[in-house]
Enzyme design. Structure first.
Site, mmCIF file in Angstrom:
data_model
loop_
_atom_site.group_PDB
_atom_site.id
_atom_site.type_symbol
_atom_site.label_atom_id
_atom_site.label_comp_id
_atom_site.label_asym_id
_atom_site.label_seq_id
_atom_site.Cartn_x
_atom_site.Cartn_y
_atom_site.Cartn_z
ATOM 1 N N GLU A 60 -9.966 -19.269 -22.399
ATOM 2 C CA GLU A 60 -10.225 -17.933 -21.850
ATOM 3 C C GLU A 60 -9.896 -17.865 -20.357
ATOM 4 O OE1 GLU A 60 -14.081 -16.907 -24.612
ATOM 5 O OE2 GLU A 60 -14.300 -18.316 -22.962
ATOM 6 N N ASP A 231 -21.514 -17.242 -27.788
ATOM 7 C CA ASP A 231 -20.691 -16.704 -26.703
ATOM 8 C C ASP A 231 -19.240 -16.518 -27.117
ATOM 9 O OD1 ASP A 231 -19.980 -19.338 -26.915
ATOM 10 O OD2 ASP A 231 -20.125 -19.815 -24.788
HETATM 11 P P1 NAD Z 1 -22.515 -29.489 -26.084
HETATM 12 O O1 NAD Z 1 -21.546 -29.625 -27.211
HETATM 13 O O2 NAD Z 1 -22.476 -30.488 -24.987
HETATM 14 O O3 NAD Z 1 -24.026 -29.496 -26.666
HETATM 15 C C1 NAD Z 1 -24.425 -28.723 -27.761
HETATM 16 C C2 NAD Z 1 -25.607 -29.427 -28.430
HETATM 17 O O4 NAD Z 1 -26.097 -28.566 -29.504
HETATM 18 C C3 NAD Z 1 -25.249 -30.773 -29.073
HETATM 19 O O5 NAD Z 1 -26.060 -31.796 -28.543
HETATM 20 C C4 NAD Z 1 -25.503 -30.538 -30.578
HETATM 21 O O6 NAD Z 1 -25.968 -31.694 -31.228
HETATM 22 C C5 NAD Z 1 -26.543 -29.436 -30.544
HETATM 23 N N1 NAD Z 1 -26.641 -28.650 -31.766
HETATM 24 C C6 NAD Z 1 -25.636 -28.088 -32.495
HETATM 25 N N2 NAD Z 1 -26.158 -27.408 -33.546
HETATM 26 C C7 NAD Z 1 -27.504 -27.541 -33.463
HETATM 27 C C8 NAD Z 1 -28.585 -27.029 -34.239
HETATM 28 N N3 NAD Z 1 -28.375 -26.268 -35.316
HETATM 29 N N4 NAD Z 1 -29.850 -27.333 -33.857
HETATM 30 C C9 NAD Z 1 -30.083 -28.112 -32.757
HETATM 31 N N5 NAD Z 1 -29.097 -28.612 -31.992
HETATM 32 C C10 NAD Z 1 -27.823 -28.325 -32.338
HETATM 33 O O7 NAD Z 1 -22.328 -28.018 -25.518
HETATM 34 P P2 NAD Z 1 -22.773 -27.445 -24.084
HETATM 35 O O8 NAD Z 1 -21.713 -27.644 -23.093
HETATM 36 O O9 NAD Z 1 -24.163 -27.896 -23.784
HETATM 37 O O10 NAD Z 1 -22.794 -25.897 -24.435
HETATM 38 C C11 NAD Z 1 -23.750 -25.395 -25.346
HETATM 39 C C12 NAD Z 1 -23.331 -24.013 -25.765
HETATM 40 O O11 NAD Z 1 -23.410 -23.136 -24.643
HETATM 41 C C13 NAD Z 1 -21.903 -23.934 -26.278
HETATM 42 O O12 NAD Z 1 -21.881 -23.110 -27.413
HETATM 43 C C14 NAD Z 1 -21.143 -23.304 -25.123
HETATM 44 O O13 NAD Z 1 -20.015 -22.590 -25.579
HETATM 45 C C15 NAD Z 1 -22.203 -22.403 -24.563
HETATM 46 N N6 NAD Z 1 -22.030 -22.026 -23.155
HETATM 47 C C16 NAD Z 1 -22.369 -20.775 -22.817
HETATM 48 C C17 NAD Z 1 -22.268 -20.377 -21.509
HETATM 49 C C18 NAD Z 1 -22.697 -18.994 -21.124
HETATM 50 O O14 NAD Z 1 -22.419 -18.570 -20.006
HETATM 51 N N7 NAD Z 1 -23.372 -18.280 -21.982
HETATM 52 C C19 NAD Z 1 -21.785 -21.260 -20.529
HETATM 53 C C20 NAD Z 1 -21.471 -22.560 -20.905
HETATM 54 C C21 NAD Z 1 -21.603 -22.942 -22.237
#
Ligand code: NAD
Length: 347
Positions: A60, A231
């Site tokens: 993006e 997101d």
């Molecule tokens: P990451 O992959 O490092 O961590 C995600 C974690 O979620 C993992 O440890 C995984 O085991 C866990 N997980 C997955 N499904 C699960 C479930 N059903 N129950 C419990 N745990 C579960 O990702 P990240 O960098 O920490 O990002 C997390 C999310 O936040 C992503 O979806 C990312 O796109 C989003 N994000 C959003 C913003 C925003 O501004 N809103 C900014 C950055 C990241």
């Protein structure tokens, strides 16, 4: 030729600077910059981010401008990446002068995005969570998690955490990283255990599917939900019944309708933009029993604030930044070809 130099903060400098400043000082500073920029929301150019979706994930571009400075971030979202040894989210960003269009500042934003997302969550929770909140239930212990925990303590004084992740190694990492910061951490046995008794619930999981990590029966009265992981089209975390029970707050409605939890409800589902609450134009929390939902997707103005903060803090300090020769700058602005230095045509 006089080179035009762009100030560059690379990963090595960003992490060294962040470590030396301490994450809580940076989060507090970022919250201030975010509040300033959300306070002049109407000045900014705004557009939903430009997304390129593939079966692997999404890439993006997130542009905005306050008509003095232009900024954009490049960011990806690839939930399948950790299983292949890569991160889910990586990013870099640029600030440029509106007056001549030259890029003045370039920075790594993988680390900075985690700071800015957490700082934005905390800024929002300051106006929506119950002021007496002490406990946060967290679902998802990935890259963003520690930043979220520290931001909520910085802004709301929340020191008690209840953490659940389907990956025990991620929870172990979270506990290892956060214990030295003095948090009281309960390692939960399920999502329900994590959110039981919590005043704030943060969902921060990554799964490119309509997952339901939080069902309506898990959410009690008065809770503030900080929904981070939904997101992207096709990627949500919350049971839609929660949206109907509570009041939903968003960053920029046209983008959130595409990407946020509200992609699963009709297009006229009522939401409030957070800047309107901060400006006193719309109500935020109206009672201690109300359920408030921050449907976070991440918006360009937040990256603009974060870049601006780092640029202002680091400035020209050579300990944390370098000049890079990014823009070709011929003495005669019409003689770009002359820079190539071809001696003579091949005869
Ligand atoms: P990451 O992959 O490092 O961590 C995600 C974690 O979620 C993992 O440890 C995984 O085991 C866990 N997980 C997955 N499904 C699960 C479930 N059903 N129950 C419990 N745990 C579960 O990702 P990240 O960098 O920490 O990002 C997390 C999310 O936040 C992503 O979806 C990312 O796109 C989003 N994000 C959003 C913003 C925003 O501004 N809103 C900014 C950055 C990241």
């Amino acid at each position: 030729m006089v080179p035009f130099m762009t100030r560059f903060v690379d990963v090595r400098n960003m992490v060294r600077w962040a470590g030396e400043q301490g994450p809580e000082k940076i989060l507090a500073g970022l919250i201030g910059y975010l509040e300033e920029d959300f306070g002049k929301w109407e000045v900014f150019d705004k557009t939903p981010r430009v997304a390129s979706h593939t079966p692997f994930g999404v890439i993006e571009l997130m542009p905005t401008s306050d008509h003095e400075t232009y900024g954009f971030k490049y960011v990806n979202g690839h939930p399948s990446n950790p299983a292949r040894g890569y991160q889910t989210v990586t990013a870099f960003g640029v600030l440029a002068s509106v007056s001549n269009g030259y890029p003045t500042f370039l920075a790594e934003m993988t680390v900075l995005t985690a700071f800015r997302t957490a700082a934005t969550s905390a800024m929002v929770a300051k106006v929506l969570a119950r002021p007496d909140s002490t406990t946060m239930g967290m679902i998802g212990a990935g890259s963003q998690a520690e930043f979220q925990a520290l931001a909520f303590r910085t802004a709301l004084g929340i020191n008690s955490l209840r953490m659940w992740d389907t990956d025990p190694a991620a929870v172990e990492k979270f506990v290892r990283n956060m214990t030295p910061h003095g948090f009281d951490i309960h390692v939960a046995t399920s999502g329900l255990d994590a959110v039981t008794g919590a005043d704030v619930i943060t969902t921060c999981t990554a799964d490119k599917t309509h997952a339901t990590v939080l069902t309506s029966d898990m959410v009690g009265a008065g809770v503030h939900i900080n929904g981070i992981g939904g997101d992207c089209p096709g990627k949500t975390e919350l049971d839609t019944a929660i949206l109907y029970r509570g009041d939903v707050f968003v960053e920029y409605t046209p983008q959130t309708r595409i990407e946020g939890e509200i992609q699963d409800v009709p297009a006229d589902f009522p939401v409030t933009e957070i800047w309107e609450v901060m400006a006193g134009r719309k109500p935020g929390r109206t009672s201690p029993e109300q359920i408030t939902v921050y449907d976070s997707v991440g918006f360009a103005i937040e990256d603009f604030s974060a870049l601006r903060y780092v640029r202002d803090q680091i400035g020209d300090n050579p300990d944390y930044s370098d000049d890079i020769d990014l823009v070709a700058n011929p003495d005669d602005p019409k003689d770009l070809f002359g820079m190539i230095g071809v001696l003579s045509p091949v005869g």
